[in-house]
Motif scaffolding. Structure first.
Motif, PDB file in Angstrom:
ATOM      1  N   GLU A 187      11.209  49.173  79.533  1.00 34.09           N
ATOM      2  CA  GLU A 187      10.535  48.466  80.636  1.00 34.09           C
ATOM      3  C   GLU A 187      11.520  48.149  81.763  1.00 34.09           C
ATOM      4  O   GLU A 187      11.171  48.255  82.940  1.00 34.09           O
ATOM      5  CB  GLU A 187       9.865  47.177  80.141  1.00 34.09           C
TER       6      GLU A 187
ATOM      7  N   LEU B 262      11.217  49.501  85.570  1.00 33.85           N
ATOM      8  CA  LEU B 262      11.242  48.579  86.706  1.00 33.85           C
ATOM      9  C   LEU B 262      12.139  49.119  87.818  1.00 33.85           C
ATOM     10  O   LEU B 262      11.803  49.024  88.994  1.00 33.85           O
ATOM     11  CB  LEU B 262      11.735  47.200  86.236  1.00 33.85           C
TER      12      LEU B 262
ATOM     13  N   HIS C  36       2.207  48.381  89.792  1.00 29.59           N
ATOM     14  CA  HIS C  36       2.665  48.482  88.405  1.00 29.59           C
ATOM     15  C   HIS C  36       4.068  47.903  88.248  1.00 29.59           C
ATOM     16  O   HIS C  36       4.403  47.385  87.183  1.00 29.59           O
ATOM     17  CB  HIS C  36       2.595  49.920  87.894  1.00 29.59           C
ATOM     18  N   ARG C  37       4.862  47.955  89.287  1.00 33.56           N
ATOM     19  CA  ARG C  37       6.191  47.329  89.218  1.00 33.56           C
ATOM     20  C   ARG C  37       6.040  45.825  88.988  1.00 33.56           C
ATOM     21  O   ARG C  37       6.760  45.246  88.168  1.00 33.56           O
ATOM     22  CB  ARG C  37       6.995  47.604  90.489  1.00 33.56           C
TER      23      ARG C  37
ATOM     24  N   THR D 248       5.040  45.328  85.492  1.00 30.74           N
ATOM     25  CA  THR D 248       6.169  45.583  84.603  1.00 30.74           C
ATOM     26  C   THR D 248       7.074  44.361  84.516  1.00 30.74           C
ATOM     27  O   THR D 248       7.573  44.027  83.434  1.00 30.74           O
ATOM     28  CB  THR D 248       6.952  46.833  85.071  1.00 30.74           C
TER      29      THR D 248
ATOM     30  N   GLN E  51       5.471  42.170  82.158  1.00 32.43           N
ATOM     31  CA  GLN E  51       5.598  42.699  80.799  1.00 32.43           C
ATOM     32  C   GLN E  51       6.974  42.375  80.217  1.00 32.43           C
ATOM     33  O   GLN E  51       7.094  42.022  79.042  1.00 32.43           O
ATOM     34  CB  GLN E  51       5.346  44.211  80.797  1.00 32.43           C
TER      35      GLN E  51
ATOM     36  N   GLU F 170       4.773  54.255  76.402  1.00 32.84           N
ATOM     37  CA  GLU F 170       4.635  52.803  76.255  1.00 32.84           C
ATOM     38  C   GLU F 170       3.423  52.442  75.398  1.00 32.84           C
ATOM     39  O   GLU F 170       3.500  51.548  74.547  1.00 32.84           O
ATOM     40  CB  GLU F 170       4.503  52.147  77.631  1.00 32.84           C
TER      41      GLU F 170
ATOM     42  N   ASN G 116       0.412  43.392  77.157  1.00 31.71           N
ATOM     43  CA  ASN G 116       1.163  44.505  77.744  1.00 31.71           C
ATOM     44  C   ASN G 116       0.430  45.826  77.535  1.00 31.71           C
ATOM     45  O   ASN G 116       0.318  46.635  78.456  1.00 31.71           O
ATOM     46  CB  ASN G 116       2.572  44.585  77.149  1.00 31.71           C
TER      47      ASN G 116
ATOM     48  N   GLU H 235      -0.911  48.640  80.288  1.00 34.34           N
ATOM     49  CA  GLU H 235      -0.475  50.043  80.257  1.00 34.34           C
ATOM     50  C   GLU H 235      -1.682  50.983  80.216  1.00 34.34           C
ATOM     51  O   GLU H 235      -1.707  51.999  80.913  1.00 34.34           O
ATOM     52  CB  GLU H 235       0.447  50.316  79.068  1.00 34.34           C
TER      53      GLU H 235
END
Length: 167
Positions: A22, A26, A48-49, A52, A55, A114, A140, A144
């Motif tokens: 992860e 990132l 999504h960053r 993340t 996460q 993931e 998480n 995903e």
């Protein structure tokens, strides 16, 4: 994976693996966003960053819940997937729908890795009665899976544009 004598050992090693993964993801997502021609794909990578980062924070809570310090262990799988993406960018240096199609494929390979890791961790945490960890890991996993679904949807338009570009 020397010293794997128990399910707890396997759980901890895999938790360290996904924590490392992860953190590498990132770092990679802004590069992927910058390389994308599609505004929707760029925005998706940056969204999504942010996910993340959340996460990673949840994974830190998982470590806390089992009384361990959050730390990663080198994950050659994620390193390889990120390297494949970097190779794509070298081979398709100009923004295009074709490069975007490749970026989606790279991103989905990462998501599928993931998803597999989180699925295993959830199964092991469930078997061990680690209920707090299960809830955090399930959150998480849900993100995903949602990202993978978004990428699949976005790829339909990108792939159509890439086919036209090739013609």
């Amino acid at each position: 994976m020397a010293g794997m004598k128990s399910l707890d050992d396997l759980f901890l090693h895999t938790l360290k693996d996904i924590y490392y993964a992860e953190r590498q993801i990132l770092k990679a997502l802004p590069k992927m966003a910058k390389a994308a021609e599609s505004e929707a794909l760029r925005d998706g990578f940056m969204t999504h960053r942010e996910e993340t980062q959340g996460q990673i924070e949840r994974l830190q809570k998982v470590f806390e819940s089992i009384g361990k310090r959050a730390q990663g262990v080198t994950c050659e799988a994620i390193n390889g997937l990120i390297e494949e993406c970097e190779e794509l960018l070298e081979e398709a240096p100009q923004p295009s729908s074709v490069r975007d199609a490749g970026l989606v494929a790279c991103a989905q390979a990462v998501e599928h890795y993931e998803i597999a890791r989180y699925g295993a961790l959830i199964a092991w945490a469930t078997a061990a009665g680690k209920t707090e960890a299960v809830g955090l890991l399930e959150a998480n996993l849900a993100e995903e899976k949602a990202t993978d679904t978004k990428l699949t949807k976005e790829s339909r338009q990108i792939n159509a544009a890439a086919m036209k570009q090739a013609a």
